[in-house]
Design a protein around this motif. Structure first.
Motif, mmCIF file in Angstrom:
data_model
loop_
_atom_site.group_PDB
_atom_site.id
_atom_site.type_symbol
_atom_site.label_atom_id
_atom_site.label_comp_id
_atom_site.label_asym_id
_atom_site.label_seq_id
_atom_site.Cartn_x
_atom_site.Cartn_y
_atom_site.Cartn_z
ATOM 1 N N GLU A 91 28.163 18.956 42.408
ATOM 2 C CA GLU A 91 27.194 19.453 43.394
ATOM 3 C C GLU A 91 27.712 21.050 43.615
ATOM 4 O O GLU A 91 26.779 21.704 43.796
ATOM 5 N N GLU A 92 28.805 21.537 43.279
ATOM 6 C CA GLU A 92 29.309 22.710 43.666
ATOM 7 C C GLU A 92 30.372 23.127 42.563
ATOM 8 O O GLU A 92 30.781 22.508 41.734
ATOM 9 N N TYR A 93 30.871 24.338 42.561
ATOM 10 C CA TYR A 93 31.526 25.164 41.650
ATOM 11 C C TYR A 93 32.437 26.041 42.552
ATOM 12 O O TYR A 93 31.980 26.818 43.167
ATOM 13 N N ASP A 94 33.764 25.982 42.247
ATOM 14 C CA ASP A 94 34.701 27.007 42.808
ATOM 15 C C ASP A 94 34.990 28.048 41.791
ATOM 16 O O ASP A 94 35.646 27.753 40.839
ATOM 17 N N PRO A 95 34.584 29.270 41.886
ATOM 18 C CA PRO A 95 34.485 30.221 40.968
ATOM 19 C C PRO A 95 36.180 30.589 40.919
ATOM 20 O O PRO A 95 36.435 31.351 39.766
ATOM 21 N N VAL A 96 36.846 30.602 41.945
ATOM 22 C CA VAL A 96 38.065 31.063 41.905
ATOM 23 C C VAL A 96 39.111 30.189 41.052
ATOM 24 O O VAL A 96 39.998 30.605 40.296
ATOM 25 N N ALA A 97 38.970 29.034 41.399
ATOM 26 C CA ALA A 97 39.635 27.925 40.548
ATOM 27 C C ALA A 97 39.088 27.737 39.261
ATOM 28 O O ALA A 97 39.859 27.006 38.338
ATOM 29 N N GLY A 98 37.941 27.911 39.134
ATOM 30 C CA GLY A 98 37.254 27.520 37.857
ATOM 31 C C GLY A 98 37.042 26.197 37.865
ATOM 32 O O GLY A 98 37.318 25.618 36.566
ATOM 33 N N ARG A 99 36.478 25.378 38.663
ATOM 34 C CA ARG A 99 36.126 24.010 38.780
ATOM 35 C C ARG A 99 35.262 23.501 39.501
ATOM 36 O O ARG A 99 34.836 24.022 40.373
ATOM 37 N N GLN A 100 34.469 22.316 39.164
ATOM 38 C CA GLN A 100 33.675 21.735 39.904
ATOM 39 C C GLN A 100 34.021 20.913 40.940
ATOM 40 O O GLN A 100 35.306 20.659 41.068
ATOM 41 N N LEU A 101 33.082 20.940 41.970
ATOM 42 C CA LEU A 101 33.310 20.207 43.346
ATOM 43 C C LEU A 101 32.290 19.196 43.765
ATOM 44 O O LEU A 101 31.195 19.714 43.391
ATOM 45 N N GLY A 102 32.441 18.527 44.676
ATOM 46 C CA GLY A 102 31.509 17.694 45.317
ATOM 47 C C GLY A 102 31.380 16.170 44.346
ATOM 48 O O GLY A 102 31.607 16.346 43.270
ATOM 49 N N ASN A 103 30.261 15.517 44.746
ATOM 50 C CA ASN A 103 29.789 14.366 44.213
ATOM 51 C C ASN A 103 29.410 14.649 42.895
ATOM 52 O O ASN A 103 28.617 15.842 42.570
#
Length: 601
Positions: free
Chosen positions: A564-576
């Motif tokens: 669903e989402e992406y964390d550009p700082v940690a460089g990883r996907q987030l959410g279901n």
């Protein structure tokens, strides 16, 4: 600990799906349906909440590297993970065959070269990791039973019990194939007949090859479009045609936070966008099945229409928490069910009317009751459109006059007028036209911040909302209208993460609740980022749109899946994960960019 969200790949049988990590561990599987209790739930806890792992022995103690390669076999949902050790190479082939009775997961270890020492570790747990079954051997199979559920494992690998786990060390040599078949069924039924794993593999690959034949897209981004379409098909509950938003629950929007939701249900607002993607790609049967699910789900009184339903059209999706699970990376609570189902969201009638217009224009004939329901929906919306609501993003704070919701109310009456004019549908067209125009005037007067040149999230607010990017697509205003251009620029300026990715709206990153009634923050919302690419294209910024789109494609994991989402700082996907609402705009943007480049559809 479970892996990163993007470390998982998906296999499924069109009634449920499993997530398998790079480490060879099947960490999530709900049986027999997407919304059933999980029998492997390590994804939301640890190995003691249920997993089935097959990997080289050295990988268990961390001395072996992660899988050297991982891919889907061709354009299919058959996963292939290749391990390389100091003594040889082996491949694990994972898939779920289409059902002819009981659901099964098949895992085949194939020796490629030399010899590889592997370990199998099976930990069955029913009811979301809370129930340890009674394990025993029956007719040469390892069987686990607890209450109404039973799971049988058929394998030649000699498993031994260790506490509440069953493990085995074994060796595969070049050319050798060792299959294992795990099958679920109600515990009161006799054991199902044997499944030939190799014949099942052949049929599964053949099914996906046949399924893709209607595909009409052969453009620049074919690989990404195909994988997204396969993902949408994998998220389809075949008996009803319903498409779940994701096969998981409570994968967090912020690790360690509370923004954790159950997405194993079907949202009405996804219907139109998904229908468009399926129809444009040539999958008329899937589009018609999804439309059929929609018609059955909304049957009844218009005031009873919900924003989401179960995969069979169920209405009661009571939300509760599985407090024994620690949550993905300590993200609690772990929620089962979704309390947002009872929210008032005034964009839904607009989504419904837009979908009805799409079905008619594409040649799909809706059932008569849905056409009759149109009039009742509009009569109800006439009474309630001026009220505040929870909005597109299911805010759990106080209701507001959300601009996107009002725009979709405009869409509802606009599509009713168009259906009457273009298809001869009966109705009080003059009244619908007057209400449509009244909503338009109000939104432009109360929802637009003239000083900043942008529409806002809600009346009287300075906050922005990425859903405003959809305004030109709805036809509410043309793409070259200065208010649209200003809104796109404002979203870029105030909701961008700095690299073109877009947040849904501003959240409060501190400890107090933000506008959505929740503390904490979240990552960039990938669907909104694809919307921005589409909005840039619509407003004449073609090169920027293409550059953003291609950067978004790079965020997919190694097998082409997006959360669903992406964390550009940690460089990883987030959410279901994987998220239908992300893969649908990926498909649309590919079509639009190619159409703009070639000058035709």
């Amino acid at each position: 600990m479970s892996g990163r969200i993007e470390d998982y790949a998906l296999v499924g049988d069109l009634l449920t799906a499993a997530l398998i990590g790079r480490d060879g561990s099947l960490d999530w599987l709900c049986l027999p349906r997407f919304d059933s209790p999980a029998c492997f739930a390590a994804l939301l806890g640890d190995e003691n909440n249920g997993r089935w792992r097959i990997a080289p022995v050295a990988a268990y103690d961390g001395s072996a590297p992660p899988a050297s390669t991982r891919r889907y076999r061709g354009d299919s949902l058959v996963l292939e993970t290749e391990w390389e050790t100091g003594t040889g190479r082996a491949t694990v082939v994972d898939f779920m065959p289409r059902r002819d009775g009981a659901p099964s997961v098949v895992r085949i270890v194939e020796g490629v070269s030399g010899t590889v020492d592997l370990r199998m570790d099976l930990r069955l747990r029913f009811e979301y990791g809370s129930v340890v079954p009674w394990m025993h051997r029956e007719h040469g199979q390892l069987t686990g039973v607890a209450g109404p559920e039973s799971v049988r494992l058929s394998t030649t690998v000699p498993l031994a019990a260790h506490g509440h786990a069953h493990t085995a060390d074994f060796t595969v040599t070049a050319g050798e194939r060792i299959p294992s078949v795990l099958t679920w069924q109600p515990s009161h039924l006799p054991a199902p007949g044997p499944l030939d794993p190799f014949e099942a593999l052949r049929r599964t690959e053949e099914y996906w090859s046949d399924w893709l034949r209607p595909l009409s897209y052969d453009g620049t981004y074919r690989e990404a479009v195909v994988r997204s379409l396969i993902t949408l098909k994998a998220l389809t509950y075949e008996p009803t045609g319903g498409i779940v938003a994701a096969p998981t629950t409570s994968l967090p929007e912020q690790p360690g936070g509370v923004r954790n939701w159950d997405y194993r249900y079907c949202w009405l607002r996804d219907a139109g966008m998904t229908l468009e993607a399926l129809l444009r790609s040539g999958f008329t049967a899937e589009a018609d099945a999804w439309r059929g699910w929609l018609e059955r789900a909304v049957a009844g009184r218009p005031q009873d229409i919900q924003i989401m339903y179960g995969i069979g059209g169920e209405r009661r999706l009571t939300e509760w928490t599985a407090d024994w699970l620690t949550g993905y990376e300590s993200s609690r609570p772990v929620r089962i069910g979704n309390g947002a189902a009872v929210q008032q969201q005034l964009d839904v009638p607009g989504e419904l009317m837009d979908t009805l217009a799409l079905t008619l224009s594409s040649g799909l004939r809706p059932h008569r009751h849905l056409i009759a329901l149109q009039r009742a929906v509009l009569d109800h919306l006439e009474k309630v459109w001026s009220r505040p609501d929870q909005g597109l993003w299911e805010m759990r704070g106080e209701p507001r006059h959300h601009v996107h919701s009002k725009v979709m109310c405009w869409v509802a009456f606009d599509r009713a007028v168009r259906l009457a004019e273009d298809h001869g549908r009966p109705g009080p067209v003059d009244r619908w036209r007057e209400i449509r125009d009244r909503i338009h005037r109000e939104v432009c007067e109360r929802g637009f911040d003239a000083a900043r040149g942008t529409f806002t999230q809600s009346y009287g607010s300075r906050a922005l909302d990425a859903a405003l990017l959809l305004i030109p697509r709805t036809g509410f205003l043309p793409p070259d209208d200065p208010r649209v251009v200003g809104t796109v620029a404002a979203v870029e300026r105030e909701l961008s993460t700095g690299d073109g990715l877009v947040r849904r709206y501003s959240t409060n990153a501190g400890g107090s609740a933000g506008p959505d009634g929740l503390a904490g923050s979240e990552g960039a919302f990938l669907a909104c980022s694809f919307w921005l690419a589409d909005a840039l294209r619509l407003t004449g910024r073609e090169d920027e749109a293409r550059n953003l789109y291609e950067r978004l494609l790079l965020l997919r994991n190694d097998v082409g899946l997006l959360a669903e989402e992406y964390d550009p700082v940690a460089g990883r996907q987030l959410g279901n994960f994987p998220q239908a609402f992300t893969h649908v705009p990926l498909i649309r943007a590919a079509y639009e960019l190619d159409r703009h480049e070639t000058g035709h559809r």
